[in-house]
Design a protein around this motif. Structure first.
Motif, PDB file in Angstrom:
ATOM      1  N   MET A   1       1.090  -1.072  -0.036  1.00  0.00           N
ATOM      2  CA  MET A   1       0.109   0.264  -0.084  1.00  0.00           C
ATOM      3  C   MET A   1       0.909   1.106   0.199  1.00  0.00           C
ATOM      4  O   MET A   1       2.211   1.474   0.445  1.00  0.00           O
ATOM      5  N   ASP A   2       0.282   1.992  -0.824  1.00  0.00           N
ATOM      6  CA  ASP A   2       1.470   3.805  -0.694  1.00  0.00           C
ATOM      7  C   ASP A   2       1.306   4.367   0.155  1.00  0.00           C
ATOM      8  O   ASP A   2       0.023   3.976   1.084  1.00  0.00           O
ATOM      9  N   ASN A   3       2.604   4.900   0.752  1.00  0.00           N
ATOM     10  CA  ASN A   3       2.515   5.250   1.934  1.00  0.00           C
ATOM     11  C   ASN A   3       1.412   6.880   2.108  1.00  0.00           C
ATOM     12  O   ASN A   3       0.936   7.706   3.488  1.00  0.00           O
ATOM     13  N   TYR A   4       1.425   7.445   1.390  1.00  0.00           N
ATOM     14  CA  TYR A   4      -0.005   8.213   1.250  1.00  0.00           C
ATOM     15  C   TYR A   4      -0.620   8.212   1.757  1.00  0.00           C
ATOM     16  O   TYR A   4      -1.653   8.849   2.054  1.00  0.00           O
ATOM     17  N   ILE A   5      -1.576   6.478   1.219  1.00  0.00           N
ATOM     18  CA  ILE A   5      -2.686   6.011   1.268  1.00  0.00           C
ATOM     19  C   ILE A   5      -2.361   5.547   2.474  1.00  0.00           C
ATOM     20  O   ILE A   5      -3.454   5.480   3.436  1.00  0.00           O
ATOM     21  N   LYS A   6      -1.700   5.482   3.392  1.00  0.00           N
ATOM     22  CA  LYS A   6      -1.255   5.063   4.859  1.00  0.00           C
ATOM     23  C   LYS A   6      -1.681   5.543   5.318  1.00  0.00           C
ATOM     24  O   LYS A   6      -2.130   6.419   6.481  1.00  0.00           O
ATOM     25  N   THR A   7      -1.293   7.354   5.388  1.00  0.00           N
ATOM     26  CA  THR A   7      -0.908   8.482   5.775  1.00  0.00           C
ATOM     27  C   THR A   7      -2.543   8.787   5.706  1.00  0.00           C
ATOM     28  O   THR A   7      -3.008   9.451   7.083  1.00  0.00           O
ATOM     29  N   CYS A   8      -3.297   9.299   4.907  1.00  0.00           N
ATOM     30  CA  CYS A   8      -4.616   9.130   5.276  1.00  0.00           C
ATOM     31  C   CYS A   8      -5.505   8.234   5.570  1.00  0.00           C
ATOM     32  O   CYS A   8      -6.804   8.714   6.786  1.00  0.00           O
ATOM     33  N   LEU A   9      -5.071   7.092   5.564  1.00  0.00           N
ATOM     34  CA  LEU A   9      -6.018   6.192   6.291  1.00  0.00           C
ATOM     35  C   LEU A   9      -5.255   6.499   8.316  1.00  0.00           C
ATOM     36  O   LEU A   9      -6.069   6.310   9.029  1.00  0.00           O
ATOM     37  N   GLY A  10      -3.859   6.769   8.321  1.00  0.00           N
ATOM     38  CA  GLY A  10      -4.508   7.539  10.074  1.00  0.00           C
ATOM     39  C   GLY A  10      -4.467   7.960  10.600  1.00  0.00           C
ATOM     40  O   GLY A  10      -4.801   8.596  11.077  1.00  0.00           O
ATOM     41  N   ASP A  11      -5.474   9.261   9.290  1.00  0.00           N
ATOM     42  CA  ASP A  11      -6.007  10.430   9.635  1.00  0.00           C
ATOM     43  C   ASP A  11      -7.525  10.633   9.730  1.00  0.00           C
ATOM     44  O   ASP A  11      -7.870  10.384  11.004  1.00  0.00           O
ATOM     45  N   VAL A  12      -8.144   8.650   9.379  1.00  0.00           N
ATOM     46  CA  VAL A  12      -9.405   9.040   9.633  1.00  0.00           C
ATOM     47  C   VAL A  12      -9.291   7.822  10.851  1.00  0.00           C
ATOM     48  O   VAL A  12     -10.256   8.335  11.683  1.00  0.00           O
ATOM     49  N   LEU A  13      -8.282   7.064  11.310  1.00  0.00           N
ATOM     50  CA  LEU A  13      -8.405   5.763  12.503  1.00  0.00           C
ATOM     51  C   LEU A  13      -8.158   7.443  13.982  1.00  0.00           C
ATOM     52  O   LEU A  13      -8.603   6.773  15.363  1.00  0.00           O
ATOM     53  N   GLN A  14      -7.440   8.060  13.109  1.00  0.00           N
ATOM     54  CA  GLN A  14      -7.265   9.242  14.562  1.00  0.00           C
ATOM     55  C   GLN A  14      -8.411   9.903  15.303  1.00  0.00           C
ATOM     56  O   GLN A  14      -8.474  10.036  15.887  1.00  0.00           O
ATOM     57  N   SER A  15      -8.995  10.321  13.625  1.00  0.00           N
ATOM     58  CA  SER A  15     -10.429  11.571  13.766  1.00  0.00           C
ATOM     59  C   SER A  15     -11.273  10.075  14.158  1.00  0.00           C
ATOM     60  O   SER A  15     -12.149  10.574  15.487  1.00  0.00           O
ATOM     61  N   ILE A  16     -10.998   8.927  14.241  1.00  0.00           N
ATOM     62  CA  ILE A  16     -12.322   7.901  14.347  1.00  0.00           C
ATOM     63  C   ILE A  16     -11.451   7.815  16.665  1.00  0.00           C
ATOM     64  O   ILE A  16     -12.763   8.016  16.891  1.00  0.00           O
ATOM     65  N   HIS A  17     -10.712   7.771  16.142  1.00  0.00           N
ATOM     66  CA  HIS A  17     -10.282   7.592  18.188  1.00  0.00           C
ATOM     67  C   HIS A  17     -10.656   8.999  18.378  1.00  0.00           C
ATOM     68  O   HIS A  17     -11.164   8.671  20.096  1.00  0.00           O
ATOM     69  N   GLU A  18     -10.675  10.439  18.184  1.00  0.00           N
ATOM     70  CA  GLU A  18     -10.851  11.353  18.611  1.00  0.00           C
ATOM     71  C   GLU A  18     -12.458  11.306  19.373  1.00  0.00           C
ATOM     72  O   GLU A  18     -12.779  11.687  20.299  1.00  0.00           O
ATOM     73  N   ILE A  19     -13.057  10.783  18.088  1.00  0.00           N
ATOM     74  CA  ILE A  19     -14.614  11.520  18.228  1.00  0.00           C
ATOM     75  C   ILE A  19     -14.818  10.176  19.601  1.00  0.00           C
ATOM     76  O   ILE A  19     -15.682  10.005  20.466  1.00  0.00           O
ATOM     77  N   GLU A  20     -14.137   8.925  19.906  1.00  0.00           N
ATOM     78  CA  GLU A  20     -15.089   7.913  20.668  1.00  0.00           C
ATOM     79  C   GLU A  20     -14.294   8.503  21.899  1.00  0.00           C
ATOM     80  O   GLU A  20     -15.045   8.387  22.907  1.00  0.00           O
ATOM     81  N   SER A  21     -12.822   9.393  21.622  1.00  0.00           N
ATOM     82  CA  SER A  21     -12.373   9.579  23.132  1.00  0.00           C
ATOM     83  C   SER A  21     -13.762  10.904  23.723  1.00  0.00           C
ATOM     84  O   SER A  21     -13.415  10.837  25.170  1.00  0.00           O
ATOM     85  N   TYR A  22     -14.528  11.918  23.012  1.00  0.00           N
ATOM     86  CA  TYR A  22     -15.249  12.865  23.626  1.00  0.00           C
ATOM     87  C   TYR A  22     -16.440  11.499  24.394  1.00  0.00           C
ATOM     88  O   TYR A  22     -17.008  12.508  25.191  1.00  0.00           O
ATOM     89  N   PHE A  23     -16.401  10.615  24.280  1.00  0.00           N
ATOM     90  CA  PHE A  23     -17.691   9.851  24.953  1.00  0.00           C
ATOM     91  C   PHE A  23     -17.051   9.013  25.642  1.00  0.00           C
ATOM     92  O   PHE A  23     -18.446   8.141  26.422  1.00  0.00           O
ATOM     93  N   GLU A  24     -15.734   8.683  26.682  1.00  0.00           N
ATOM     94  CA  GLU A  24     -15.205   8.078  27.469  1.00  0.00           C
ATOM     95  C   GLU A  24     -16.213   8.085  28.679  1.00  0.00           C
ATOM     96  O   GLU A  24     -15.827   9.336  29.081  1.00  0.00           O
ATOM     97  N   GLY A  25     -16.151   6.701  29.084  1.00  0.00           N
ATOM     98  CA  GLY A  25     -17.033   6.737  31.053  1.00  0.00           C
ATOM     99  C   GLY A  25     -18.218   7.929  30.696  1.00  0.00           C
ATOM    100  O   GLY A  25     -18.553   7.461  32.128  1.00  0.00           O
ATOM    101  N   GLN A  26     -18.490   7.178  29.221  1.00  0.00           N
ATOM    102  CA  GLN A  26     -20.214   8.119  29.940  1.00  0.00           C
ATOM    103  C   GLN A  26     -21.459   7.377  29.068  1.00  0.00           C
ATOM    104  O   GLN A  26     -20.888   6.913  27.779  1.00  0.00           O
ATOM    105  N   PRO A  27     -22.451   7.617  29.313  1.00  0.00           N
ATOM    106  CA  PRO A  27     -23.358   6.684  28.215  1.00  0.00           C
ATOM    107  C   PRO A  27     -23.411   7.611  27.002  1.00  0.00           C
ATOM    108  O   PRO A  27     -23.863   8.606  27.092  1.00  0.00           O
ATOM    109  N   LYS A  28     -24.012   6.970  26.007  1.00  0.00           N
ATOM    110  CA  LYS A  28     -24.182   8.166  24.846  1.00  0.00           C
ATOM    111  C   LYS A  28     -25.438   7.720  24.721  1.00  0.00           C
ATOM    112  O   LYS A  28     -26.369   7.122  24.160  1.00  0.00           O
ATOM    113  N   VAL A  29     -25.634   9.585  24.628  1.00  0.00           N
ATOM    114  CA  VAL A  29     -27.170   9.840  24.747  1.00  0.00           C
ATOM    115  C   VAL A  29     -27.672  11.116  24.268  1.00  0.00           C
ATOM    116  O   VAL A  29     -26.883  11.927  23.981  1.00  0.00           O
TER     117      VAL A  29
END
Length: 77
Positions: A1-29
């Motif tokens: 896989m090309d490094n550019y694509i890996k970088t973009c996928l890394g951005d996707v994964l980082q954003s997913i982790h950030e979104i999840e972190s906003y709701f850590e330890g609390q119910p999703k209401v």
């Protein structure tokens, strides 16, 4: 896989982790989320980042297999 694509996928994964972190330890209401402008904006920004990263991947390699890529990009818009 090309490094550019890996970088973009890394951005996707980082954003997913950030979104999840906003709701850590609390119910999703949804009502609480809807009334929390700061969290809502942060989630929306990360969704934009995800959509842009997927868009860049498809521009770089239109044959790249990514399920629901067009829907992800559409959500960003």
């Amino acid at each position: 896989m090309d490094n550019y694509i890996k970088t973009c996928l890394g951005d996707v994964l980082q954003s997913i982790h950030e979104i999840e972190s906003y709701f850590e330890g609390q119910p999703k209401v949804f009502a609480e989320y809807k009334n929390d402008g700061r969290t809502r904006r942060a989630v929306e920004r990360n969704i934009e980042i995800i959509g842009e990263a997927v868009n860049r991947i498809l521009k770089f390699d239109p044959e790249f297999k990514l399920e629901n890529a067009r829907n992800i990009i559409g959500t960003r818009n």
